[in-house]
Write a protein that holds these residues in place. Structure first.
Motif, mmCIF file in Angstrom:
data_model
loop_
_atom_site.group_PDB
_atom_site.id
_atom_site.type_symbol
_atom_site.label_atom_id
_atom_site.label_comp_id
_atom_site.label_asym_id
_atom_site.label_seq_id
_atom_site.Cartn_x
_atom_site.Cartn_y
_atom_site.Cartn_z
ATOM 1 N N MET A 103 0.840 -1.195 0.000
ATOM 2 C CA MET A 103 0.000 0.000 0.000
ATOM 3 C C MET A 103 0.878 1.249 0.000
ATOM 4 O O MET A 103 1.796 1.366 0.808
ATOM 5 N N THR A 104 0.588 2.163 -0.908
ATOM 6 C CA THR A 104 1.318 3.424 -0.969
ATOM 7 C C THR A 104 0.676 4.424 -0.009
ATOM 8 O O THR A 104 -0.533 4.622 -0.030
ATOM 9 N N VAL A 105 1.492 5.046 0.822
ATOM 10 C CA VAL A 105 0.989 6.000 1.810
ATOM 11 C C VAL A 105 0.859 7.378 1.178
ATOM 12 O O VAL A 105 1.763 7.850 0.481
ATOM 13 N N GLU A 106 -0.286 8.018 1.421
ATOM 14 C CA GLU A 106 -0.487 9.381 0.941
ATOM 15 C C GLU A 106 0.300 10.341 1.829
ATOM 16 O O GLU A 106 0.208 10.291 3.059
ATOM 17 N N LEU A 107 1.060 11.219 1.212
ATOM 18 C CA LEU A 107 1.986 12.068 1.954
ATOM 19 C C LEU A 107 1.541 13.523 1.996
ATOM 20 O O LEU A 107 0.974 14.032 1.028
ATOM 21 N N PRO A 108 1.822 14.207 3.087
ATOM 22 C CA PRO A 108 1.584 15.649 3.133
ATOM 23 C C PRO A 108 2.669 16.379 2.347
ATOM 24 O O PRO A 108 3.709 15.798 2.026
ATOM 25 N N VAL A 109 2.429 17.643 2.050
ATOM 26 C CA VAL A 109 3.455 18.474 1.403
ATOM 27 C C VAL A 109 4.249 19.185 2.502
ATOM 28 O O VAL A 109 3.679 19.796 3.399
ATOM 29 N N LYS A 110 5.558 19.062 2.448
ATOM 30 C CA LYS A 110 6.428 19.770 3.387
ATOM 31 C C LYS A 110 7.536 20.466 2.611
ATOM 32 O O LYS A 110 8.028 19.924 1.609
ATOM 33 N N ARG A 111 7.933 21.652 3.078
ATOM 34 C CA ARG A 111 8.943 22.447 2.391
ATOM 35 C C ARG A 111 10.172 22.635 3.281
ATOM 36 O O ARG A 111 10.067 23.069 4.426
ATOM 37 N N LEU A 112 11.319 22.327 2.726
ATOM 38 C CA LEU A 112 12.577 22.498 3.463
ATOM 39 C C LEU A 112 12.791 23.943 3.893
ATOM 40 O O LEU A 112 13.342 24.207 4.964
ATOM 41 N N ALA A 113 12.341 24.870 3.077
ATOM 42 C CA ALA A 113 12.547 26.290 3.392
ATOM 43 C C ALA A 113 11.919 26.664 4.736
ATOM 44 O O ALA A 113 12.415 27.546 5.440
ATOM 45 N N ASP A 114 10.844 25.966 5.101
ATOM 46 C CA ASP A 114 10.175 26.260 6.369
ATOM 47 C C ASP A 114 11.033 25.875 7.571
ATOM 48 O O ASP A 114 10.759 26.312 8.696
ATOM 49 N N TYR A 115 12.059 25.045 7.335
ATOM 50 C CA TYR A 115 12.909 24.560 8.430
ATOM 51 C C TYR A 115 14.182 25.386 8.589
ATOM 52 O O TYR A 115 14.974 25.148 9.495
ATOM 53 N N SER A 116 14.384 26.346 7.686
ATOM 54 C CA SER A 116 15.609 27.150 7.733
ATOM 55 C C SER A 116 15.756 27.912 9.037
ATOM 56 O O SER A 116 16.871 28.182 9.496
ATOM 57 N N VAL A 117 14.638 28.265 9.645
ATOM 58 C CA VAL A 117 14.685 29.017 10.897
ATOM 59 C C VAL A 117 15.358 28.217 12.007
ATOM 60 O O VAL A 117 15.923 28.770 12.937
ATOM 61 N N PHE A 118 15.343 26.884 11.886
ATOM 62 C CA PHE A 118 15.964 26.031 12.898
ATOM 63 C C PHE A 118 17.409 25.676 12.543
ATOM 64 O O PHE A 118 18.266 25.610 13.416
ATOM 65 N N SER A 119 17.668 25.428 11.247
ATOM 66 C CA SER A 119 19.010 25.010 10.839
ATOM 67 C C SER A 119 19.240 25.348 9.369
ATOM 68 O O SER A 119 19.073 24.502 8.481
ATOM 69 N N LYS A 120 19.628 26.582 9.122
ATOM 70 C CA LYS A 120 19.852 27.057 7.752
ATOM 71 C C LYS A 120 20.951 26.264 7.060
ATOM 72 O O LYS A 120 20.857 25.931 5.875
ATOM 73 N N GLU A 121 22.010 25.912 7.812
ATOM 74 C CA GLU A 121 23.155 25.200 7.227
ATOM 75 C C GLU A 121 22.733 23.826 6.698
ATOM 76 O O GLU A 121 23.126 23.430 5.591
ATOM 77 N N ASP A 122 21.934 23.090 7.479
ATOM 78 C CA ASP A 122 21.485 21.776 7.033
ATOM 79 C C ASP A 122 20.595 21.870 5.802
ATOM 80 O O ASP A 122 20.710 21.063 4.872
ATOM 81 N N VAL A 123 19.708 22.850 5.777
ATOM 82 C CA VAL A 123 18.814 23.012 4.632
ATOM 83 C C VAL A 123 19.618 23.304 3.365
ATOM 84 O O VAL A 123 19.355 22.722 2.294
ATOM 85 N N GLU A 124 20.597 24.165 3.453
ATOM 86 C CA GLU A 124 21.435 24.475 2.282
ATOM 87 C C GLU A 124 22.186 23.231 1.810
ATOM 88 O O GLU A 124 22.294 22.980 0.600
ATOM 89 N N ALA A 125 22.689 22.443 2.759
ATOM 90 C CA ALA A 125 23.418 21.221 2.402
ATOM 91 C C ALA A 125 22.497 20.209 1.721
ATOM 92 O O ALA A 125 22.901 19.516 0.769
ATOM 93 N N ILE A 126 21.254 20.129 2.173
ATOM 94 C CA ILE A 126 20.287 19.204 1.572
ATOM 95 C C ILE A 126 20.003 19.593 0.126
ATOM 96 O O ILE A 126 19.971 18.735 -0.767
ATOM 97 N N PHE A 127 19.801 20.870 -0.138
ATOM 98 C CA PHE A 127 19.538 21.311 -1.513
ATOM 99 C C PHE A 127 20.727 21.017 -2.432
ATOM 100 O O PHE A 127 20.546 20.646 -3.601
ATOM 101 N N GLU A 128 21.936 21.163 -1.922
ATOM 102 C CA GLU A 128 23.128 20.845 -2.720
ATOM 103 C C GLU A 128 23.177 19.354 -3.047
ATOM 104 O O GLU A 128 23.459 18.961 -4.186
ATOM 105 N N LEU A 129 22.911 18.519 -2.049
ATOM 106 C CA LEU A 129 22.882 17.074 -2.281
ATOM 107 C C LEU A 129 21.741 16.720 -3.224
ATOM 108 O O LEU A 129 21.883 15.844 -4.096
ATOM 109 N N GLY A 130 20.600 17.395 -3.070
ATOM 110 C CA GLY A 130 19.448 17.126 -3.913
ATOM 111 C C GLY A 130 19.716 17.382 -5.388
ATOM 112 O O GLY A 130 19.197 16.670 -6.256
#
Length: 406
Positions: free
Chosen positions: A1-28
């Motif tokens: 069974m495929t699970v229906e997923l919510p929409v989440k945005r990495l940009a919303d998490y920058s307030v907690f850890s900007k460095e990690d978010v930037e690193a994720i986009f580079e890896l992405g």
């Protein structure tokens, strides 16, 4: 069974850890379009499901074609996998040939049924562990993600289980203490995370807090010791009640036991009744469960209303409930087992103690010293911010995925 997923945005998490978010986009950028499928046993009621409800959408936002599949299986299968889970944590349990046959049959059926045509498939825990064994001729790379304390497993069961787990490129464990053959050469230390924007962890309003207080008749004028745990023998909720009773001799406290009943844990209902009987008619022991409508937002509120956290598990894969409580600026007093001991820095953001007497004394120490209670709470939140938020977790996943597909 495929699970229906919510929409989440990495940009919303920058307030907690900007460095990690930037690193994720580079890896992405390097992994863009790569198809990744997570597989586990249930879409609700457990820590793994909560993790995936955030991790998979954030992987999608990073540019991967990420999805989540859940096993389709009868209740008899979950009875077997609960025994398997307990055996991997050290219980002296026999698994019959008929039970092993059912385990293999369900894995084989799901290997054919689920949508697993992907570049990378990440299998969570033992329930779907044999899926790669029953798939042949694919380009897929497999990763096993173990969320269990396997430091002292029942070796007969461990050896039987792992004998057919030969197709994995990497095996991810919360801490290296859990690593055993045959995974020595492919193991990676891989702690989990909490989502700071989820209903269970986001900031909540005074009105929302008041609603929970009123609905469950919580007395906020007296200290509240809170245990968040499934009804599972390994969580040792009897000891939690014993700690509370000892503290009660010195302080007018309440004990909140907060829990949800998971689909893949039929044994939980029996244990729930045992704990209820042990608690007796003490009105200061509050059972706050999903049976009374307690969901993620209510757990969040109860944790914020708490004075401190208590965790008495004798085995614990990681114990994200500890990071959740710490995120609300509350110290936790706990036994030093599994992943608990890397979250709590003893004497800095909580206390690590073993016996009921030691745990009770540590709770009393914090109740007696309000300035220490507040200092430990601030230290607790900062530890989680730096180490155990979703962005750090997604970054670790992308690094592992990159290593197996390059």
């Amino acid at each position: 069974m495929t699970v229906e997923l919510p929409v989440k945005r990495l940009a919303d998490y920058s307030v907690f850890s900007k460095e990690d978010v930037e690193a994720i986009f580079e890896l992405g950028k390097k992994l863009k379009g790569l198809k990744v499928v997570h597989v586990n046993a249930t879409a609700y009621g457990g820590g793994v499901a909560e993790l995936l409800m955030t991790i998979v959408p954030l992987m999608k936002d990073a540019g991967l074609d990420a999805s989540w599949e859940v096993l389709e299986a009868p209740m008899e299968f979950f009875n077997v996998t609960k025994k398997l889970h307990n055996a991997l944590q050290g219980a002296d349990i026999e698994i019959s040939e008929e039970e092993w046959e059912l385990f293999e049959k369900v894995n084989e059926e799901n290997a054919k049924r689920l949508n697993l045509d992907a570049d990378v498939v990440i299998i969570h825990d033992p329930q779907p562990a044999y899926i790669p064994y029953f798939r042949s001729g694919t380009h897929t790379k497999y990763i096993w993600r173990c969320h269990i304390d396997t430091s002292t497993p029942n070796l007969k069961v461990w050896n039987r289980l792992t004998s057919k787990m030969t197709k994995y490129e990497k095996a991810l464990f919360h801490i290296m203490d859990y690593v055993r053959a045959p995974f020595d050469n492919i193991a990676v230390e891989f702690p989990p995370s909490i989502d700071p924007l989820s209903p269970k962890n986001r900031e909540i309003s005074e009105a929302e807090l008041k609603s929970v207080v009123d609905r469950y008749k919580i007395d906020v004028s007296r200290p509240i010791i809170t245990v968040v745990a499934r009804f599972d023998p390994w969580k040792d909720l009897f000891s939690a009640i014993n700690v509370y009773r000892k503290v009660k001799e010195r302080f007018d406290v309440q004990l909140a036991i907060v829990s949800a009943m998971a689909k893949d844990d039929p044994e939980g209902w029996i244990f729930f009744e045992d704990v209820l009987r042990y608690a007796g008619v003490d009105k200061d022991i509050l059972f706050l469960t999903d049976l009374k409508g307690v969901g993620h937002l209510e757990v969040n509120a109860i944790q914020r209303l708490s004075t401190l956290g208590l965790h008495t598990a004798t085995r614990e894969g990681f114990g994200l409930v500890i990071s959740e409580m710490m995120w609300k600026e509350h110290p936790v007093v706990a036994r030093p087992v599994g992943g608990v001991k890397i979250q709590i820095d003893d004497g800095v953001n909580g206390y690590l103690r073993q016996s009921v007497e030691e745990l009770a004394d540590a709770v009393c120490d914090l109740l007696e010293n309000q300035s220490r209670l507040r200092e430990f709470g601030k230290n607790a939140k900062e530890k989680v911010r730096k180490t155990y938020l979703s962005t750090a977790h997604v970054k670790r996943y992308l690094e592992i995925i990159k290593s197996v597909v390059k």
